[in-house]
Design a protein around this motif. Sequence first.
Motif, short mmCIF file in Angstrom:
data_model
loop_
_atom_site.label_atom_id
_atom_site.label_comp_id
_atom_site.label_asym_id
_atom_site.label_seq_id
_atom_site.Cartn_x
_atom_site.Cartn_y
_atom_site.Cartn_z
N GLY A 44 -3.14 13.98 15.15
CA GLY A 44 -4.67 14.42 14.90
C GLY A 44 -5.36 13.49 13.42
O GLY A 44 -4.72 12.87 13.49
N THR A 45 -6.72 13.99 13.65
CA THR A 45 -6.72 13.39 12.44
C THR A 45 -8.09 14.79 11.27
O THR A 45 -7.71 15.54 12.21
CB THR A 45 -8.18 11.87 12.85
OG1 THR A 45 -8.67 11.67 11.59
CG2 THR A 45 -9.55 12.31 13.54
N LEU A 46 -8.67 14.02 10.48
CA LEU A 46 -10.02 15.19 10.31
C LEU A 46 -10.79 14.93 11.18
O LEU A 46 -11.33 14.41 11.38
CB LEU A 46 -10.05 14.73 8.66
CG LEU A 46 -9.03 14.55 7.91
CD1 LEU A 46 -9.89 14.21 6.28
CD2 LEU A 46 -9.07 16.10 7.63
N VAL A 66 -3.06 12.16 5.34
CA VAL A 66 -4.17 11.98 6.48
C VAL A 66 -3.46 10.13 7.17
O VAL A 66 -3.82 9.10 6.34
CB VAL A 66 -5.24 11.18 6.50
CG1 VAL A 66 -6.33 10.97 7.68
CG2 VAL A 66 -5.93 13.06 5.77
N GLY A 67 -2.98 9.80 8.42
CA GLY A 67 -2.11 9.05 8.89
C GLY A 67 -1.19 8.42 7.88
O GLY A 67 -0.59 7.35 7.92
N THR A 68 0.38 9.50 8.90
CA THR A 68 1.41 9.85 7.89
C THR A 68 1.90 8.53 8.53
O THR A 68 2.98 8.68 7.62
CB THR A 68 1.49 11.33 8.28
OG1 THR A 68 3.01 10.93 7.83
CG2 THR A 68 2.06 11.76 9.83
N LEU A 104 -0.96 14.05 9.58
CA LEU A 104 -2.26 13.83 10.06
C LEU A 104 -2.12 12.26 10.33
O LEU A 104 -1.43 11.38 10.03
CB LEU A 104 -2.87 14.23 10.36
CG LEU A 104 -3.68 15.36 9.67
CD1 LEU A 104 -4.79 15.46 9.24
CD2 LEU A 104 -3.72 16.74 11.14
N ASP A 105 -1.74 12.48 11.66
CA ASP A 105 -1.18 11.20 12.71
C ASP A 105 -2.11 10.40 13.75
O ASP A 105 -2.27 11.72 14.80
CB ASP A 105 -0.12 9.94 12.73
CG ASP A 105 -0.38 8.89 12.57
OD1 ASP A 105 -0.27 8.02 11.29
OD2 ASP A 105 -0.89 8.09 13.27
N ILE A 106 -3.25 9.91 14.74
CA ILE A 106 -3.95 9.96 15.36
C ILE A 106 -2.62 9.18 16.51
O ILE A 106 -3.05 9.61 17.95
CB ILE A 106 -5.46 9.49 15.97
CG1 ILE A 106 -5.25 7.54 15.21
CG2 ILE A 106 -6.30 9.85 15.07
CD1 ILE A 106 -6.01 6.77 15.28
N THR A 146 0.89 -1.28 -0.18
CA THR A 146 0.25 0.40 -0.22
C THR A 146 0.77 1.31 0.32
O THR A 146 0.40 2.28 -0.42
CB THR A 146 -0.87 0.31 1.21
OG1 THR A 146 -0.40 0.38 2.46
CG2 THR A 146 -2.17 -1.11 1.26
N THR A 147 2.11 0.68 0.74
CA THR A 147 2.82 2.55 0.87
C THR A 147 3.45 2.53 -0.50
O THR A 147 3.67 3.44 -1.16
CB THR A 147 4.12 2.28 2.09
OG1 THR A 147 3.67 1.68 2.82
CG2 THR A 147 5.06 3.81 1.89
N ARG A 148 3.66 1.78 -1.57
CA ARG A 148 4.66 1.65 -2.90
C ARG A 148 3.38 2.40 -3.77
O ARG A 148 3.71 2.62 -4.05
CB ARG A 148 4.97 -0.08 -3.18
CG ARG A 148 5.85 0.69 -3.74
CD ARG A 148 6.57 -1.23 -3.93
NE ARG A 148 6.25 -2.42 -4.70
CZ ARG A 148 5.76 -3.33 -3.40
NH1 ARG A 148 5.83 -3.02 -1.71
NH2 ARG A 148 4.54 -4.17 -3.76
#
Length: 273
Positions: A193-195, A131-133, A153-155, A110-112
């Motif tokens: 954080g998140t959206l 989002v979800g770094t 951003l990351d929770i 998925t990253t690739r």
Amino acid sequence: MLVYRLQGTLDNEELAAQLWEAGATGLEERAGHVRAYFDERTELDAALAGGEWLEEESRDWQAEWKRDLKPVTAGRITVVPSWLLSVVPPGQLPLIIEPGMAFGTGHHATTRLATEALGTLPLEGRRVLDVGTGSGVLAIAASLLGAAETLGLDIDPVTIPVARENAELNGFGDRAGVQRNPRTGGTLTFQEGTLDGEEEAGRYDVLVANLYAELHDLLAADYRAVLAPGGPLVLTGILLDKLPLVRVALEREGFVDVQEQHEGEWALVTARA
Ligand code: SAM
């Protein structure tokens, strides 16, 4: 541990490429010799002749794990740990990620897929939201690819210092909590954080998120709200059997030009706001 040791250095890209191709699981340079780690003895072609096979006792598990990491090429970017920087092929943009506590070394499909997709977008001068770094890999990639302003951003609070450290390894200097791309001057910020629906509407030109299908469904309205009209959306972390959930969510929020790419059990979906 099986090592093929031959004279040379890792500056010799052709030699390194030949060893990877022959099945090496890791490469290392020591005192004018290249040491290639193999799982089993392999018939090597003539270009690699002149070396010797060594059976070595392996004790340093941490070092071994490190050696097993290969560079990952994703479009114009090659993701590498710092100790493999010298094997990045010329013409590729190196992105250093130190494997650590946050997800995102580039080895996951998925990253690739997401890194590759970013490389196909015109990011110069754009504002990008990741989002979800996790390790920061996609945000750093966006900035290396020319984005003017990138926010990751990351929770999970653990990820933020890790992402900042990775940015630092890639030469991003820090001033008042904002890191800057040393080549383009583009800003890179990581934030816990998140959206949450509080963001300024149309703030971002591009949004990338490697989360999972159920979260994309929940966040789809926020994705739409923060993206400028026409802004590309890049979503991954989606298992193939969960694709319908994402398709329906994107249609519900009025995204257009929805396209999919699959790798193994994983999918990447792109669309436009
Ligand atoms: N972006 C990196 C990559 O592509 O390799 C890491 C992706 S990792 C699969 C997902 C990340 O999203 C994790 O670091 C997790 O903490 C974070 N995450 C999970 N739910 C989230 C949410 N609602 N908002 C922001 N981040 C979230």
